[in-house]
Enzyme design. Structure first.
Site, PDB file in Angstrom:
ATOM      1  N   ALA A  75      -5.300   3.659  -0.695  1.00 12.90           N
ATOM      2  CA  ALA A  75      -5.609   2.227  -0.636  1.00 12.90           C
ATOM      3  C   ALA A  75      -4.396   1.456  -0.131  1.00 12.90           C
ATOM      4  O   ALA A  75      -3.246   1.872  -0.303  1.00 12.90           O
ATOM      5  CB  ALA A  75      -6.019   1.734  -2.019  1.00 12.90           C
ATOM      6  N   MET A  76      -4.665   0.306   0.485  1.00 16.41           N
ATOM      7  CA  MET A  76      -3.590  -0.455   1.132  1.00 16.41           C
ATOM      8  C   MET A  76      -2.537  -0.954   0.146  1.00 16.41           C
ATOM      9  O   MET A  76      -1.408  -1.241   0.531  1.00 16.41           O
ATOM     10  CB  MET A  76      -4.184  -1.623   1.922  1.00 16.41           C
ATOM     11  CG  MET A  76      -4.833  -2.685   1.080  1.00 16.41           C
ATOM     12  SD  MET A  76      -5.499  -4.019   2.094  1.00 16.41           S
ATOM     13  CE  MET A  76      -7.239  -3.659   2.033  1.00 16.41           C
ATOM     14  N   ARG A  77      -2.900  -1.007  -1.136  1.00 19.25           N
ATOM     15  CA  ARG A  77      -1.906  -1.458  -2.125  1.00 19.25           C
ATOM     16  C   ARG A  77      -0.848  -0.392  -2.399  1.00 19.25           C
ATOM     17  O   ARG A  77       0.184  -0.679  -3.005  1.00 19.25           O
ATOM     18  CB  ARG A  77      -2.608  -1.867  -3.420  1.00 19.25           C
ATOM     19  CG  ARG A  77      -3.371  -0.756  -4.106  1.00 19.25           C
ATOM     20  CD  ARG A  77      -4.081  -1.281  -5.360  1.00 19.25           C
ATOM     21  NE  ARG A  77      -4.876  -0.257  -6.019  1.00 19.25           N
ATOM     22  CZ  ARG A  77      -6.127   0.041  -5.720  1.00 19.25           C
ATOM     23  NH1 ARG A  77      -6.727  -0.615  -4.727  1.00 19.25           N
ATOM     24  NH2 ARG A  77      -6.797   0.976  -6.378  1.00 19.25           N
ATOM     25  N   TYR A  78      -1.145   0.850  -1.964  1.00 21.19           N
ATOM     26  CA  TYR A  78      -0.201   1.943  -2.204  1.00 21.19           C
ATOM     27  C   TYR A  78       0.667   2.267  -0.986  1.00 21.19           C
ATOM     28  O   TYR A  78       1.775   2.768  -1.135  1.00 21.19           O
ATOM     29  CB  TYR A  78      -0.945   3.211  -2.626  1.00 21.19           C
ATOM     30  CG  TYR A  78      -1.729   3.053  -3.904  1.00 21.19           C
ATOM     31  CD1 TYR A  78      -1.097   2.708  -5.100  1.00 21.19           C
ATOM     32  CD2 TYR A  78      -3.105   3.244  -3.913  1.00 21.19           C
ATOM     33  CE1 TYR A  78      -1.820   2.559  -6.272  1.00 21.19           C
ATOM     34  CE2 TYR A  78      -3.835   3.098  -5.083  1.00 21.19           C
ATOM     35  CZ  TYR A  78      -3.194   2.751  -6.263  1.00 21.19           C
ATOM     36  OH  TYR A  78      -3.906   2.609  -7.415  1.00 21.19           O
ATOM     37  N   THR A  79       0.161   2.030   0.205  1.00 21.21           N
ATOM     38  CA  THR A  79       0.909   2.426   1.402  1.00 21.21           C
ATOM     39  C   THR A  79       1.819   1.296   1.876  1.00 21.21           C
ATOM     40  O   THR A  79       1.584   0.123   1.591  1.00 21.21           O
ATOM     41  CB  THR A  79      -0.044   2.824   2.543  1.00 21.21           C
ATOM     42  OG1 THR A  79      -0.891   1.715   2.864  1.00 21.21           O
ATOM     43  CG2 THR A  79      -0.904   4.011   2.149  1.00 21.21           C
TER      44      THR A  79
END
Length: 800
Positions: A116-120
């Site tokens: 998810a974009m919150r992790y990358t």
């Protein structure tokens, strides 16, 4: 507020609105711009990262922040679509040169989803910044964003030909695009050559740009397809995996795949190959393993001992994504419209864009240089009368008054006066006039150079060439995809697809066919074959599952049936009727069956009809790839039937026997080889109302057994037969009776393999031993075996 109501037809409204929608998704979503090679969402992502300072020399930032910036300012669509586009720009198996560097899980070649974009986290790559370089120097046009709160670029400066370097793929309303990635150094070199010679041909360009260069490597086959695509925008090439062979300690070999075709899902490829192994579609594979790790892609296919590895490789090329065809469809937005473009058009459009970008940048830099030179001239003038300037400033009421006094007293321009009053007095007094004069000299040279670029087209092109060469030198890399001129024909040995096994093939006279394991056959014996009432065995023999069965019918047609496609049925059970395998007509009857191991032979078939026609055709003519319907073996005329098919390795004698007892023996060397659709030539000169009942190969040790309708059997030796020429009347084998004459209903050549005969009437059958039938002289009618008053008139005879 008054309403405006329009009376419009639904047809007009739908057409107009769909037209607008189509134009939007063509221009604003799915197709790249030929100038920077980017779709709108990609351009907005890169610009948002650049304008927020998320560049290669800074720390990584959360991907969610970039996605938020993009959808908040430039791209009012779903966050998932923006993130997917952002992730793709970071995947080195999708792009030849990634435009975004990403930390964290950004997916995989197995088509695994990214985190998810919150992790990358992400930032621009160094090369991506070359797409945006000089964007702040008025090089490209800007337009208001979707809510008029800020501006966004219509196109990026794109200091290298990104459309060709990274390619593009997309589908829109009525249009699709598939542009493969290329090697950056090759593309730039081709562009430089185009600048030097705008009339350069595609052939000449292909000396520099060899063809696509996929990030996954692989082997590209088909120079002609590349050339066609570069000329017209459309073309087809073959892309196959890079496969090497290794030998294991146990002596087995294994195929090692280290590169796969572009856009192929690795895990799906491994699964497909393993399915082919498990379903026994290919024989010789022991195990398929995905050994990919941090060091690179690696798929291992372990093979059985002594198997033909080349054939297995070819089978996998043909039946899996180990080899694919790639179709060029080079569509891009040019001048606001989608166009199918060849490579010269793409390079030309890019070059025109660069001419505009460099010209705009030069104008911007010239304007700034001239403005600065004007200021420097004012400062030099001020320093030459420094005491007076300081005195005037000190005597002024405020900054505005000082500025007006400088303009009025010393004739400074407004810009010069502004620059002077903006300097603090201590800085003004400490300013080095030598430094200013040096800067003035540099500015003079720069302005001269910039004006030369704007006034001289060749100078402007040289700037483009120099900057392209710098990028080439900085970012060049070795080619990943190997190019082969010709598309290799895939040849697959049958042994690879079909396990080799000896089986028993059987065919009954009523058309029931089967293959049986030798174990089942030996456990039962020939006599225990499963048959319907009134049916009998036509032929049984040992064959291999890799052989092919040719089934010939009375209509002059044949069925091509690979043995392995026959159902494996126990000997005691009824087989399949051939019509269940290949559809035949209701009145079509099987007359013979043969198996072929290899169609590459000098053997031939001889066909004989009831009305006395005969022909010879070589075995290779019967090889085909069509299994689903009967094929022509020989032309059979109306009111005629094919009654005999023989297979010979070399020319030999054949004997023809007719219903009225005539016999003709001649050599097959008198027959010329003919095609499958030929009717043949006359075999025997028939009497009126006579017809052929037998045509078979014969040798000196054979005898001939004949049955008449009156229940008589006659057996003659070979020496009675007289070898003659084709198309003669022949000799008489029966004694002619005035009342109720004998007529031959069946005849067969008896060899050492035959021991029994069976006579048939409409309702009865009679079995006997052939050796009990004594040999007769030429002009006799044989011996009565059955009483037709009880048995019925004899209609047929078989031997076994």
């Amino acid at each position: 507020m008054s309403e405006i109501i329009q009376d419009l037809s639904l047809e007009d409204v739908l057409g107009d609105r769909f037209g607008r929608y189509s134009k939007y998704i063509i221009q604003e979503r799915a197709l790249p711009d030929v100038r920077d090679g980017l779709k709108p969402v990609q351009r907005r992502i890169l610009y948002a990262m650049y304008s927020s300072g998320n560049t290669h020399d800074k720390n990584f930032r959360k991907s969610a922040k970039t996605v938020g910036d993009v959808i908040g300012q430039y791209h009012p669509h779903g966050d998932s679509s923006v993130y997917e586009a952002m992730v793709r720009l970071s995947q080195d198996w999708k792009l030849r040169h990634v435009l975004i560097e990403m930390h964290g899980n950004n997916g995989s070649i197995d088509n695994d989803p990214p985190a998810a974009m919150r992790y990358t986290e992400a930032k621009l790559s160094l090369l991506a910044e070359e797409l945006l370089r000089d964007i702040n120097k008025e090089t490209v046009s800007f337009i208001p964003n979707y809510d008029d709160t800020t501006l966004e670029p219509m196109v990026l400066p794109s200091r290298f030909p990104n459309l060709l370097v990274n390619g593009s793929t997309g589908i829109s309303a009525g249009y699709a695009t598939d542009i493969p990635p290329h090697n950056l150094a090759e593309v730039i070199q081709a562009t430089l050559k185009y600048i030097d010679n705008p009339d350069i041909t595609v052939n000449q360009l292909m000396k520099y740009i060899k063809g696509p260069d996929f990030p996954t490597g692989g082997i590209i086959q088909g120079i002609d397809g590349i050339k066609k695509a570069y000329e017209s925008g459309k073309g087809r090439i073959i892309v196959r995996s890079k496969v090497e062979e290794e030998t294991l300690r146990n002596g087995r070999k294994q195929l090692i795949i280290t590169e796969i075709p572009y856009e192929v899902n690795k895990s799906s490829l491994v699964k497909r190959i393993d399915e082919l192994r498990a379903d026994k579609k290919v024989d010789g594979i022991v195990e398929v393993r995905d050994e990919t790790d941090r060091t690179g892609l690696r798929i291992a296919i372990e093979l059985k001992k002594d198997v033909n590895s080349e054939s297995i490789k070819n089978y996998l090329y043909k039946n899996s994504d180990l080899q694919i065809s790639y179709n060029f469809n080079m569509v891009a937005i040019s001048d606001g419209r989608p166009k199918l473009m060849g490579i010269r058009q793409i390079i030309d459009s890019y070059l025109n864009h660069q001419i505009e970008v460099v010209a705009n940048r030069t104008k911007f830099e010239l304007d700034n240089a001239e403005k600065r030179m004007h200021i420097v001239e004012g400062l030099i003038k001020a320093l030459s009368i420094l005491d007076k300037v300081i005195e005037l400033i000190r005597s002024s009421k405020n900054k505005r008054d000082a500025k007006e006094n400088l303009i009025e007293v010393f004739e400074f321009t407004e810009e010069q006066a502004e620059a002077i009053v903006m300097l603090q007095l201590y800085r003004l007094t400490n300013t080095d006039i030598v430094a200013l004069e040096g800067e003035h000299k540099e500015l003079e040279a720069l302005i001269k150079q910039l004006r030369h670029i704007l006034d001289n087209h060749d100078a402007l092109l040289n700037v483009i060439k120099e900057e392209l060469n710098e990028i080439k030198k900085k970012f060049k890399s070795e080619r990943l995809s190997l190019i082969e001129a010709e598309i290799e024909e895939i040849k697959i040995d049958k042994e690879v697809m079909v396990p080799s096994e000896e089986v028993i093939l059987s065919m009954t006279r009523h058309g029931y066919i089967k293959r049986t394991s030798i174990r089942s056959f030996n456990a039962s014996g020939v006599e225990d074959i499963g048959l319907k009432d009134g049916d009998s065995l036509l032929k049984h023999q040992e064959v291999n599952t890799q052989d092919t069965v040719l089934v010939f019918t009375n209509k002059g047609r044949y069925l091509f049936i690979p043995v392995h496609k026959l159902a494996d049925i126990r000997w005691k059970e009824l087989g399949q009727h051939v019509s269940q395998i290949v559809p035949i007509e209701e009145d079509e009857v099987v007359i013979n069956v043969f198996n072929e191991k290899d169609f590459n032979t000098d053997a031939f078939y001889v066909f004989a009809t009831q009305n006395g026609m005969i022909k010879k055709s070589t075995v290779p003519l019967f090889k085909t790839t069509r299994f689903n319907k009967p094929l022509i073996a020989t032309k059979v005329k109306e009111n005629d039937d094919l009654i005999s098919v023989m297979r010979f390795e070399k020319d030999q004698l054949i004997t023809v026997i007719t219903n009225k007892g005539m016999s003709l023996t001649y050599n097959t060397s008198e027959l010329s080889d003919t095609g499958l659709r030929a009717a043949g030539v006359k075999s025997i000169n028939l009497k009126a109302e006579d017809f052929v009942v037998m045509t078979e190969g014969v040798s000196e040790n054979d005898t001939i057994l004949m049955a008449t309708q009156r229940g008589s059997l006659k057996r003659i030796s070979f020496k009675i037969l007289q070898v003659a020429k084709r198309a003669q009347r022949g000799i008489t084998l029966l004694k002619e009776l005035k009342k109720n004459p004998h007529r031959i209903v069946a005849a067969h050549v008896v060899t050492g393999e035959h021991s029994q005969y069976t006579l048939y009437s409409k309702s009865n059958e009679e079995h006997g031993l052939i050796n009990d039938i004594h040999k007769s002289e030429q002009y006799t009618n044989g011996s009565f075996i059955v009483d037709t008053d009880d048995f019925g008139e004899v209609i047929d005879m078989y031997i076994s």
